[in-house]
Design a protein around this motif. Structure first.
Motif, short mmCIF file in Angstrom:
data_model
loop_
_atom_site.label_atom_id
_atom_site.label_comp_id
_atom_site.label_asym_id
_atom_site.label_seq_id
_atom_site.Cartn_x
_atom_site.Cartn_y
_atom_site.Cartn_z
N ARG A 61 0.71 -1.41 -0.22
CA ARG A 61 0.06 -0.12 -0.07
C ARG A 61 0.89 1.40 0.23
NH1 ARG A 61 -5.13 2.72 -0.58
NH2 ARG A 61 -4.73 4.69 0.70
N ILE A 62 1.87 1.31 0.83
CA ILE A 62 2.86 2.44 0.99
C ILE A 62 3.35 2.50 -0.44
CG2 ILE A 62 4.78 3.26 2.08
CD1 ILE A 62 4.14 1.68 4.55
N ASN A 65 1.13 4.20 -2.96
CA ASN A 65 1.01 5.51 -2.75
C ASN A 65 2.29 6.28 -3.47
OD1 ASN A 65 -1.51 5.37 -1.59
ND2 ASN A 65 -0.76 5.48 0.40
N ARG A 122 -9.90 -8.70 -2.24
CA ARG A 122 -10.07 -7.96 -0.93
C ARG A 122 -9.06 -7.05 -0.51
NH1 ARG A 122 -14.20 -7.18 2.21
NH2 ARG A 122 -13.84 -5.91 4.04
N ALA A 125 -8.30 -4.55 -3.33
CA ALA A 125 -9.34 -3.42 -3.30
C ALA A 125 -8.86 -2.61 -1.80
CB ALA A 125 -10.78 -4.02 -2.89
N GLU A 126 -8.31 -2.95 -1.07
CA GLU A 126 -8.04 -2.39 0.12
C GLU A 126 -6.89 -1.42 0.04
OE1 GLU A 126 -8.24 -5.31 3.25
OE2 GLU A 126 -10.34 -4.98 3.69
N GLY A 129 -7.61 1.30 -2.33
CA GLY A 129 -9.01 2.07 -1.97
C GLY A 129 -10.02 2.03 -2.89
N LEU A 130 -10.31 0.68 -3.42
CA LEU A 130 -11.37 0.51 -4.53
C LEU A 130 -12.43 -0.38 -4.07
CD1 LEU A 130 -8.99 0.34 -7.76
CD2 LEU A 130 -10.61 2.23 -7.11
N SER A 131 -13.41 -0.42 -4.48
CA SER A 131 -14.31 -1.69 -4.22
C SER A 131 -13.81 -2.96 -4.67
CB SER A 131 -15.80 -1.27 -4.51
OG SER A 131 -15.98 -1.53 -6.06
N GLY A 133 -15.50 -5.02 -6.32
CA GLY A 133 -16.22 -5.23 -7.98
C GLY A 133 -15.49 -4.42 -8.79
N VAL A 134 -14.90 -3.25 -8.41
CA VAL A 134 -14.17 -2.51 -9.33
C VAL A 134 -12.99 -3.16 -9.60
CG1 VAL A 134 -12.95 -0.23 -9.86
CG2 VAL A 134 -15.27 -0.25 -8.85
N VAL B 352 -13.42 7.00 -1.07
CA VAL B 352 -13.92 5.40 -0.22
C VAL B 352 -14.85 5.53 0.79
CG1 VAL B 352 -11.60 4.22 -1.02
CG2 VAL B 352 -11.89 5.47 1.22
N ASP B 368 -2.23 4.48 5.31
CA ASP B 368 -1.01 3.27 5.37
C ASP B 368 -1.51 2.51 6.12
OD1 ASP B 368 1.65 5.37 5.06
OD2 ASP B 368 0.55 4.60 3.70
N PHE B 378 -14.49 -1.00 4.90
CA PHE B 378 -15.71 -0.72 4.28
C PHE B 378 -16.18 -1.68 3.71
CE2 PHE B 378 -11.75 -0.04 1.64
CZ PHE B 378 -12.15 -0.47 0.36
N ASP B 381 -20.44 -1.63 -1.14
CA ASP B 381 -19.53 -1.89 -2.60
C ASP B 381 -19.84 -0.58 -3.33
OD1 ASP B 381 -18.12 -3.05 -4.38
OD2 ASP B 381 -19.78 -4.42 -4.72
#
Lengths: 158, 429
Positions: A61-62, A65, A122, A125-126, A129-131, A133-134, B352, B368, B378, B381
């Motif tokens: 994740r870092i 970004n 998942r 997605a996390e 920062g998306l869902s 589904g996307v 989000v 982070d 979250f 969806d």
């Protein structure tokens, strides 16, 4: 997390750091900058890591970004062509690297995270920062786009 | 696929590895001065400081107090390219319908028609699923099953026969339409077809009947065609306007916020201005003792008086630049345009939704450590989002959710920078 453990975990993540930063940025010098900056940020923020089991995902994740920040810095400049480093250093899969870099970044990154880093939908997605589904949609789209580019590149068929 | 992509960039180059080793060797024992300073600064100053690092993007985070899970098979929203279709707010929704023939069962999962374009998702299953698996050719190729397996490989492995479903052509009350199958996917052994068809505009007041008829892939077969028909009907629309509570110094200025529920999906629409965010950030970037350069009509302030487009440039100080709303030049003051970052839809796509029930407060965000808490995940969806009018001062942001997924109740909107620093939230009730 102490320094010895941090170094050990980062060393184990080197292939991930390389692949993800290359797929984001497409240039070895930029990939080095992003990975190095991400490692430093992770060290600075290590206290916020509440569960060490998630170190790799957290570092990913870092890195994402950080890579995005570098892309933003580039935003005013013309699109960077695929760096010659890729073809010079990736050997027989260079055609795939070239094709991969032609896939739009929003699809390329989840594709890489899913197939090369074995991340779940998942987790991707996390991380992004998306869902979910996307993410699923982008992976599907990325696969199709990659196939198109491979066929253009060298007539490759799955 | 996995092996290929994993090897696409080859092994880790020695110089890359050396760079990481070098970074690891230089890890400071204590947190850096910059990090310590950042921690001591009040929140607003923290964010302003971050602008000095050219890392800025604006993020809005909606924070919710309720967790909702949305399950899912593929629906129309999965095929809309991550963008909500504003016309979908006027759609006509379909009742589920099913039909049998040619050895398969066809069910309409969703269908919407906005007066011009019909979109639908059909699922196709083999009637005798013990012995057959459905297959559909699309653009000259067959889709993969789950993972990397082709449907042919799957059939060989499981000992099942392939059942070609042919094409399913929709017909709206006598208007034959051109085929427009857009995508084909598998969910286990269920084939999911998504199509978009342009049909002559129709008045939407009366129910419209739609037929899907399969072609028979084997002309020598006497099997009956599968026909599925259903009625489209006008959707209901429920609109709720939020009351906005925001402090005078809030960096987000909400012009309008509303929740629209249709039979098809929920839409959260917010219109806002981030001008104060830009001003605050610009203020932090300018040094009171430095001389900058600008032009009368120019949008930017420059460090370099010979930067591009600087004909007629004159020297100006911080106060003057701020009073005239000049933004830092993206070329000579950090390679990034604040305005473009703020109003760039690509970055604003990072909206989000958060649920933080275990924290007792509504907001919870650190870019982070979002994975680390095990809470605050979250579960709603977000099916798509669109930014429009982002070049003007007011940004219009639409987020689309699965039907019924958007909860009632209070929302908090906060602006965050990429490092997770939060600005004063705005409450929507």
């Amino acid at each position: 997390m102490d320094k010895t453990e941090f170094v050990r975990r980062v060393n184990a993540c080197k292939p991930m750091l390389y692949r993800v930063s290359m797929s984001l940025l497409g240039s070895l010098p930029d990939a080095e900058d992003a990975a190095s900056e991400a490692v430093l940020k992770a060290w600075e923020k290590r206290d916020s890591l509440k569960d060490e089991r998630y170190f790799e995902t957290w570092l990913t994740r870092i890195l994402i970004n950080t890579g995005r920040s570098i892309l933003r810095r580039r935003a005013r400049h013309p699109e960077t062509e695929l760096h010659e480093d890729i073809t010079a250093e990736t050997g027989e899969e260079s055609g795939l690297a070239t094709a991969l870099m032609r896939v739009e970044i929003e699809c390329r990154l989840p594709l890489m995270l899913h197939y090369a880093e074995d991340m779940t939908m998942r987790a991707i997605a996390e991380s992004m920062g998306l869902s979910e589904g996307v993410v699923k949609w982008r992976i599907e789209k990325g696969r199709k786009r990659l196939k198109e580019e491979l066929i253009k590149e060298n007539g490759y068929e799955e | 696929m996995k092996n290929s992509i994993e090897k696409a960039f080859g092994g880790v180059p020695q110089r890359f590895s050396d760079r990481i080793d070098d970074t690891l060797m230089r890890l400071p024992e204590k947190k850096t001065d910059a990090a310590e300073l950042t921690e001591r600064l009040p929140k607003a100053r923290q964010s302003a400081k971050m602008w000095k690092l050219p890392l800025i993007a604006a993020m809005l985070v909606l924070v919710l107090g309720t967790a909702l899970a949305v399950g899912g098979h593929y629906g129309i929203l999965d095929f809309l390219n991550g963008k909500p279709d504003e016309n979908a707010q006027k759609v006509i929704a379909a009742n589920p319908a099913s039909g049998r023939g040619n050895g398969f069962v066809c069910t309409v999962r969703e269908a919407v028609y906005d007066g011009t374009l019909l979109r639908y998702v059909l699922e196709v299953e083999a009637e005798d699923s013990e012995h057959f698996v459905p297959i559909c050719e699309h653009n000259g190729e067959f889709e993969l099953m789950n993972g990397d397996e082709t449907v042919g490989q799957y059939a060989a492995r499981t000992g099942k026969k392939l059942l070609n479903v042919g094409f399913l052509n929709p017909d709206i009350e006598g208007y034959g339409v051109e085929t427009g199958l857009e995508e084909v996917k598998y969910e286990e052994e269920t084939l999911v077809l998504y199509g978009e068809y342009t049909v002559p505009p129709r008045i939407l007041d009366d129910p419209i009947r739609v037929f899907f008829t399969s072609t028979n892939p084997n002309p020598e077969s006497s099997a009956e065609e599968a026909i599925v028909s259903f009625f489209l009907r006008k959707t209901s629309e429920d609109k709720r306007k939020y009351t906005v509570r925001q402090s005078a110094d809030s960096v987000i200025q909400i012009a309008k916020a509303e929740l629209i529920r249709t039979d098809f999906s929920d839409y959260f629409v917010v219109e806002y201005s981030l001008d104060r965010f830009v001003t605050a950030a610009a203020s932090a970037l300018y040094d009171a003792e430095t001389t900058y350069y600008t032009t009368r009509k120019g949008r930017y302030a420059h460090m370099d008086e010979f930067c591009s487009g600087m004909q007629g440039a004159y020297a100006a100080g911080k106060a003057e630049l701020l009073s005239k709303g000049k933004l830092p030049c993206p070329v000579c003051m950090g390679n990034i345009s604040i305005a473009e970052s703020l109003y760039n839809p690509y970055w604003l796509m990072d909206i989000v939704l958060w649920d933080a029930p275990d924290y007792g407060i509504f907001y919870h965000r650190d870019s982070d450590d979002m994975l680390l808490t095990g809470k605050g995940n979250f579960d709603i969806d977000v099916r798509g989002s669109r930014v429009s009018e982002y070049e003007s001062e007011i940004v219009r942001y639409i987020i689309m959710f699965e039907r019924g997924a958007m909860p009632e109740g209070q929302l908090l909107l906060s602006a965050f920078d990429p490092d997770g620093n939060r600005y004063e939230p705005v409450v929507l009730e």
